[in-house]
Design a protein around this motif. Structure first.
Motif, mmCIF file in Angstrom:
data_model
loop_
_atom_site.group_PDB
_atom_site.id
_atom_site.type_symbol
_atom_site.label_atom_id
_atom_site.label_comp_id
_atom_site.label_asym_id
_atom_site.label_seq_id
_atom_site.Cartn_x
_atom_site.Cartn_y
_atom_site.Cartn_z
ATOM 1 N N GLU A 379 23.480 89.308 96.826
ATOM 2 C CA GLU A 379 24.011 88.276 97.367
ATOM 3 C C GLU A 379 24.983 87.558 96.523
ATOM 4 O O GLU A 379 25.673 86.645 97.137
ATOM 5 N N SER A 380 25.573 88.081 95.573
ATOM 6 C CA SER A 380 26.743 87.422 94.802
ATOM 7 C C SER A 380 27.497 88.279 93.928
ATOM 8 O O SER A 380 26.901 89.595 93.635
ATOM 9 N N VAL A 381 28.590 87.891 93.598
ATOM 10 C CA VAL A 381 29.432 88.789 92.581
ATOM 11 C C VAL A 381 29.637 87.908 91.049
ATOM 12 O O VAL A 381 29.885 86.625 91.304
ATOM 13 N N LEU A 382 29.366 88.220 90.035
ATOM 14 C CA LEU A 382 29.422 87.718 88.798
ATOM 15 C C LEU A 382 30.617 88.483 87.947
ATOM 16 O O LEU A 382 30.416 89.698 87.696
ATOM 17 N N LEU A 383 31.111 87.226 87.542
ATOM 18 C CA LEU A 383 32.745 87.746 86.292
ATOM 19 C C LEU A 383 32.339 86.920 85.295
ATOM 20 O O LEU A 383 32.171 85.527 85.312
ATOM 21 N N ASN A 417 41.649 74.513 86.996
ATOM 22 C CA ASN A 417 42.040 75.323 87.933
ATOM 23 C C ASN A 417 40.832 76.511 88.260
ATOM 24 O O ASN A 417 40.487 76.853 89.317
ATOM 25 N N MET A 418 40.146 76.882 87.142
ATOM 26 C CA MET A 418 39.076 77.812 87.151
ATOM 27 C C MET A 418 37.853 77.192 87.897
ATOM 28 O O MET A 418 37.204 77.944 88.827
ATOM 29 N N GLN A 419 37.588 76.382 87.717
ATOM 30 C CA GLN A 419 36.549 75.539 88.344
ATOM 31 C C GLN A 419 36.651 75.425 89.671
ATOM 32 O O GLN A 419 35.851 75.450 90.822
ATOM 33 N N LEU A 429 31.024 77.376 88.178
ATOM 34 C CA LEU A 429 31.459 77.972 86.691
ATOM 35 C C LEU A 429 30.532 77.636 85.451
ATOM 36 O O LEU A 429 30.150 76.265 85.725
ATOM 37 N N GLU A 430 30.231 78.169 84.911
ATOM 38 C CA GLU A 430 29.388 77.967 83.510
ATOM 39 C C GLU A 430 30.135 78.100 82.267
ATOM 40 O O GLU A 430 30.844 79.209 82.129
ATOM 41 N N GLY A 437 29.207 85.553 69.616
ATOM 42 C CA GLY A 437 29.561 84.631 68.772
ATOM 43 C C GLY A 437 30.533 83.441 69.215
ATOM 44 O O GLY A 437 30.323 82.371 68.609
ATOM 45 N N GLY A 438 31.140 83.819 70.358
ATOM 46 C CA GLY A 438 32.273 83.006 70.591
ATOM 47 C C GLY A 438 31.823 82.146 71.864
ATOM 48 O O GLY A 438 30.921 81.544 72.134
ATOM 49 N N VAL A 439 32.846 82.073 72.898
ATOM 50 C CA VAL A 439 32.428 81.380 74.172
ATOM 51 C C VAL A 439 32.534 82.220 75.247
ATOM 52 O O VAL A 439 33.167 83.365 75.386
ATOM 53 N N ARG A 440 31.264 82.007 76.362
ATOM 54 C CA ARG A 440 31.446 82.657 77.339
ATOM 55 C C ARG A 440 31.581 82.090 78.620
ATOM 56 O O ARG A 440 30.916 80.924 79.033
ATOM 57 N N VAL A 441 32.531 82.410 79.234
ATOM 58 C CA VAL A 441 33.105 81.578 80.482
ATOM 59 C C VAL A 441 32.473 82.682 81.717
ATOM 60 O O VAL A 441 32.792 83.771 82.006
ATOM 61 N N ALA A 442 31.618 81.967 82.750
ATOM 62 C CA ALA A 442 30.983 83.153 83.913
ATOM 63 C C ALA A 442 31.318 82.250 85.027
ATOM 64 O O ALA A 442 30.954 81.028 85.143
ATOM 65 N N VAL A 443 31.586 83.091 86.104
ATOM 66 C CA VAL A 443 31.705 82.378 87.629
ATOM 67 C C VAL A 443 30.767 83.369 88.504
ATOM 68 O O VAL A 443 30.816 84.428 88.415
#
Length: 463
Positions: A379-383, A417-419, A429-430, A437-443
């Motif tokens: 039902e969705s695509v995750l990047l 802009n990403m959000q 956007l999360e 160890g660092g940051v994970r940006v997921a949409v």
């Protein structure tokens, strides 16, 4: 007396020794004959049920008139009862002359007949029969209510008795059932005719559908080809828009950075203090480094203007990896699930979000490793983009809220802009801590309904 002869009392129910035997016998015989004749008339009337309610009602009224030798016979139905039956009013006069058939009136009727019709139609009659010497009134009871009545007036020489009451009660009760059966029969005939017509129409429709089936299949195949072509056109449009964006960035940022660095070097050639010369050289070096990074991020896309064979979203992400990777950053790309065809706008949004996340990992987080993961679901695509840098997810979320609200200095418009791109297509956007160890940006963006996909098990991995 012959002992072998039958006892008359056993045959007639009367004692032969009484002086009244013969008159009683004659009276019983006459009543029996009248009853048999009346039942025969009733049978003849009721067997005409299949001919329709009108024929049945006329036969019932005639049977009552013939049995009673009546001067007037009234048959009427109560308003609202048996709506499919007709005629609803019938009056037979002397010699079976019809004085009233439904709404067709003949000669004037006696007042007592008119009052009787009004009472029956209005439903103001009792359920119990009333039989006098020369007048009979028998209601037609159906389903616990009065559906109508049969009334008759006899001449002076015809006196009504209990036998006549029983005969009229039988006639009324059987008439109620026969009227209902007649209406059901007529309705069944109508339904049967409609069913036959529907069957013929269904056969015609089936033949028509069969003839159109081949055309429909050919149309579907053409639509599938058109859909694939549209998907390819959307992907090419996304690439073209990215090339135009890179060209604008080269003009507005790289050119200015190079010119500024050249101006600083030119100043250093003049007679200035060593301390100032050192600062200007450091500034020129920084401007040159930024220009090189911007050039490397654009060079791949600018060198592939007609890359039609590598137009899927995973391939465009691979191009993005090459375009946005400085030498010190190692980027791995993971694709899970069954790839599906997305609209060009969705692919462009995901591509831009990935590019901004990689840029932030390099410039702001001092990352040396990044994992770009694309996962197709039912039902969705995750990047998602995860790095091993020194970014703080909580601080980034605060900056994201500030950037979405005002962002006066413009330094965090990339996050906003990403959000905005995610919200534009119904996604979210999360930002959270990455497993490396660092940051994970997921949409996560819902898959548009106009682009169906095949179900597949989503492959996951460390982020």
């Amino acid at each position: 007396m012959n002992p072998a002869a039958p006892d008359l009392s056993q045959l007639t129910g009367l004692r032969s020794g009484k002086s009244t035997f013969y008159p009683q016998y004659r009276g019983a015989a006459e009543r029996l004959e009248r009853v048999v004749h009346a039942l025969e008339l009733i049978s003849r009337a009721l067997v005409r049920t299949v001919e329709g309610p009108e024929t049945l009602i006329c036969a019932v009224a005639e049977a009552a008139r013939a049995h009673l030798s009546a001067r007037w016979v009234v048959f009427a139905l109560t308003d609202g009862m048996l709506p499919d039956a007709g005629p609803r009013r019938l009056v037979l006069g002397p010699d079976a002359t019809p004085f009233l058939v439904d709404n067709v009136e003949g000669p004037p009727l006696p007042d007592e007949v008119v009052r009787c019709l009004d009472d029956i139609r209005g439903g103001t009659v009792d359920r119990d029969p009333v039989v006098d010497a020369h007048h009979a009134f028998v209601p037609i009871v159906l389903g616990g209510g009065v559906a109508g009545a049969i009334a008759a007036w006899t001449p002076e020489h015809r006196t009504l008795d209990a036998t006549d009451r029983a005969v009229l009660s039988i006639l009324a009760s059987q008439t109620a059932v026969a009227l209902q059966n007649s209406a059901l029969y007529q309705r069944g005939q109508l339904l049967l005719e409609r069913a036959e017509e529907a069957y013929r129409e269904a056969n015609r429709a089936a033949a028509d559908l069969q003839s159109r089936n081949a055309e429909l299949e050919a149309t579907l195949r053409e639509l599938e080809r058109t859909q694939r072509q549209l998907g390819a056109a959307h992907r090419h449009q996304a690439l073209d828009e990215e090339r135009h964006r890179i060209a604008r960035e080269l003009h507005d940022s790289v050119t200015q950075a190079v010119l500024s660095a050249g101006m600083q070097i030119e100043v250093c050639r003049s007679d200035i203090p060593d301390s100032e010369r050192s600062g200007r050289l450091d500034l020129a070096k920084e401007l040159t480094r930024r220009a090189v990074e911007q050039l490397r991020s654009a060079i791949y896309a600018l060198n592939h203007p007609s890359d039609a064979d590598r137009s899927s979203l995973p391939e465009m992400l691979e191009q993005l990896r090459v375009a946005h990777t400085p030498g010190e950053l190692d980027i791995a790309i993971r694709v899970g699930g069954t790839p599906v065809e997305l609209s060009g706008d969705v692919e462009h949004a995901l591509l831009r979000i990935a590019g901004e996340a990689l840029f932030n990992a390099v410039v702001h987080a001092n990352a040396t490793r990044a994992v770009l993961r694309l996962t197709y679901g039912p039902e969705s695509v995750l990047l998602s983009v995860a790095d091993d840098g020194d970014g703080d997810p909580a601080r980034i979320r605060v900056m994201l809220r500030l950037a979405a609200g005002s962002d006066l200095d413009g330094r965090h418009r990339g996050l906003a802009n990403m959000q905005a791109r995610a919200h534009e297509f119904g996604g979210r956007l999360e930002v959270r801590r990455a497993r490396i160890g660092g940051v994970r940006v997921a949409v996560r963006i819902p898959v548009p309904k106009s682009f169906p996909q095949e179900a597949d098990t989503v492959r996951t991995g460390d982020q």
